[in-house]
Design an enzyme around this catalytic site. Sequence first.
Site, mmCIF file in Angstrom:
data_model
loop_
_atom_site.group_PDB
_atom_site.id
_atom_site.type_symbol
_atom_site.label_atom_id
_atom_site.label_comp_id
_atom_site.label_asym_id
_atom_site.label_seq_id
_atom_site.Cartn_x
_atom_site.Cartn_y
_atom_site.Cartn_z
ATOM 1 N N SER A 188 8.637 45.102 43.179
ATOM 2 C CA SER A 188 7.500 45.738 43.783
ATOM 3 C C SER A 188 6.311 46.007 43.389
ATOM 4 C CB SER A 188 7.873 46.320 45.343
ATOM 5 O OG SER A 188 8.038 47.599 45.055
ATOM 6 N N LYS A 189 5.000 46.044 43.989
ATOM 7 C CA LYS A 189 4.576 47.063 43.545
ATOM 8 C C LYS A 189 4.493 48.057 43.363
ATOM 9 C CE LYS A 189 0.715 44.303 43.970
ATOM 10 N NZ LYS A 189 -0.115 43.893 42.174
ATOM 11 N N ARG A 190 5.820 48.757 43.467
ATOM 12 C CA ARG A 190 5.483 50.042 43.278
ATOM 13 C C ARG A 190 6.521 50.410 41.432
ATOM 14 N NH1 ARG A 190 11.250 51.818 44.187
ATOM 15 N NH2 ARG A 190 12.235 50.232 45.088
#
Length: 489
Positions: free
Chosen positions: A253-255
Site C-alpha cells: 500500500s501507499k504506506r
Amino acid sequence: MSEVRVRFAPSPTGYLHIGGARTALFNWLFAHKMGGKLILRIEDTDTERLKEDSVSQILTSLKWLGINWDEGPEVGGDCGPYYQSERLPIYQKYAEQLLEQGKAYYCFCSSADLEAQREKQRAAKQPFRYARTCRDLPVEEAKARAAAGEPYSVRVKIPVEGTITVHDLIHGDVTFNMDQFDDFVIVKSNGMPTYNFAVVVDDHLMGMTHVLRAEEHLSNTPKQLLIYEALGWEPPKFGHMPMILAPDRSKLSKRHGATSVEEFRSQGYLAEAIVNYLTLLGWGPGDERELFTLQETVKLFELEQMSKKAAIYDTKKLTWMNGQYLSELPLEKILPEAKPFFIKDGFVTEDWFAEHEEYFAKLVDVVRVRVKTLQEVADAASYFFQDVTEYDPKGVAKHFKPESVGLLEQCIAAVEADEVYDLASTEAAYNKIAADNGLALGKVIHPTRLALTGRTVSPGMFDVMVLLGKEKTLERLHKAVEYIKAHCC
C-alpha cells in the site's frame, strides 16, 4: 501451435501500479519469447471508479518502460474496439444468447431483498450466497416483467454441486468446490457487464491463447471457466503470477512508499532499472545475475521458472539497481531524463540546455557515479548553480582549522597562476602543494572540497574545480579563507 496472443487489461482507476506494470512486463516477455503478440485492452466499465487522465498516464508509463503493444489504443488492430465501454452491444448479444439458451436468467431481486438474504445468512454465520430466488421463474413471465421496465440483473446458472479445476501454468491444478459460488451476476441492473463476464467475451473474441495475470485473480478463474463452458468456447491457458507483498509481508500500500510507475519516475528512477527490478519479482534467470536488459531477459525467460511464492517489494534493492544503471548506461540515455530535475529544482530553464549541452553532459557524467537517482544527480550538482551559503558543520570541525588558511591561500595562488586550468594542471598544482608542505594530497583536497561545495563528499575534486571554472573556484576559496578567519581561528 497457433500464434500466442496475450493481453494486459488495466482498469483506468489511477496511475499504473507497480503490480500492473509487472503483469504487463511478463505478458510482453512471454509474447516476445514465443514470437506472439501483446494486446492492450482498457477495462473501463467501472464508471464509478474511473479517473479522467488515467488512460493517458497508463499509456505513457508503459511506453516509458519500453513495454509496447501490438494491438490496442493508438495502434489499432482487427479485434477492436479495445475499450470495453465501446463494446457494450457485444456483451449484450452474448448475455441474450445465454438467456435464450436457458443458461442465464433475469433476477428481479432488489438491493433490499439481497440485504435481507445477507442478514439471514450472517445470523446463521454462513457466507453470503444468493438464494437463487429467481432461478426458476417461468421464462415468459421473466421476459414480460423485464419488458415492462422492472429493474433486473442477469445471472448465470451454475451447477449447485461438484467441483471445478483450474489448470494453472504456474500453480498446477487448483480445485474449487461449487458450493463456494452462487449464480453470480453477469450483467448489472444498469446494463453494464460484470468483470468476469466481459473479460471472457473479450478474451475469446480477441483470440487470447494465454491469460497471465496476478494471483489475486485465481479465485475469479472458476467463474470465468463456467462462462466459457456456458458459451461453448474453449478457454485459454491460465497462469497466475505470485503476489507482491510489502517487506513485512502485508498487502502492498501507499504506506510502503511509491507504488506507481509515475511516482518512481518523478523520484528519479530509470525505466531500465524498474524493468530489471520488476523482472526479479517472482522470476529469476537461474543464476546469480541481478542486472540484465529486456533483450537478455527475453532469451532467458521461461514461464515455468515463475515462483509460486509471494515476491517481496524492496525499494532498497531497486534504488541500488538504479544506481548501477545510472552509472553504466550511455550518457545520451541519461541526459534527457535528468533535465527535468534540474528545471524542477530551479537551477536552469529549458532554454539553458541549448547553449550548455557539452557542459551539462560533463556535469552529469561527473556527478552520476556517486548517486542513486536522477533527483540525487540534481541535488549533488546544486553547488554548480547556486552559491555556497553554508558549510557542513562536521566538515568545518574537521577541515577548517587555523592552519587551513595558509594552505588555502597557497591553493589560491596556484589557481591564479594556472593558465591552462584543466584536470591535469589542477591536479599537478595540488600535488606540488601537498609535496611542498609534506602532506598527503587528501589534506589539501578536503578543505578545498568543503570550500567549493560546502560538503565533505563530492565527485572528484579536480572535476569539480574545472566544471566550476577558474573564476568561481577562486571566489569560493577566498570566501572560505575569510570564513575560517572569522569563525575558526
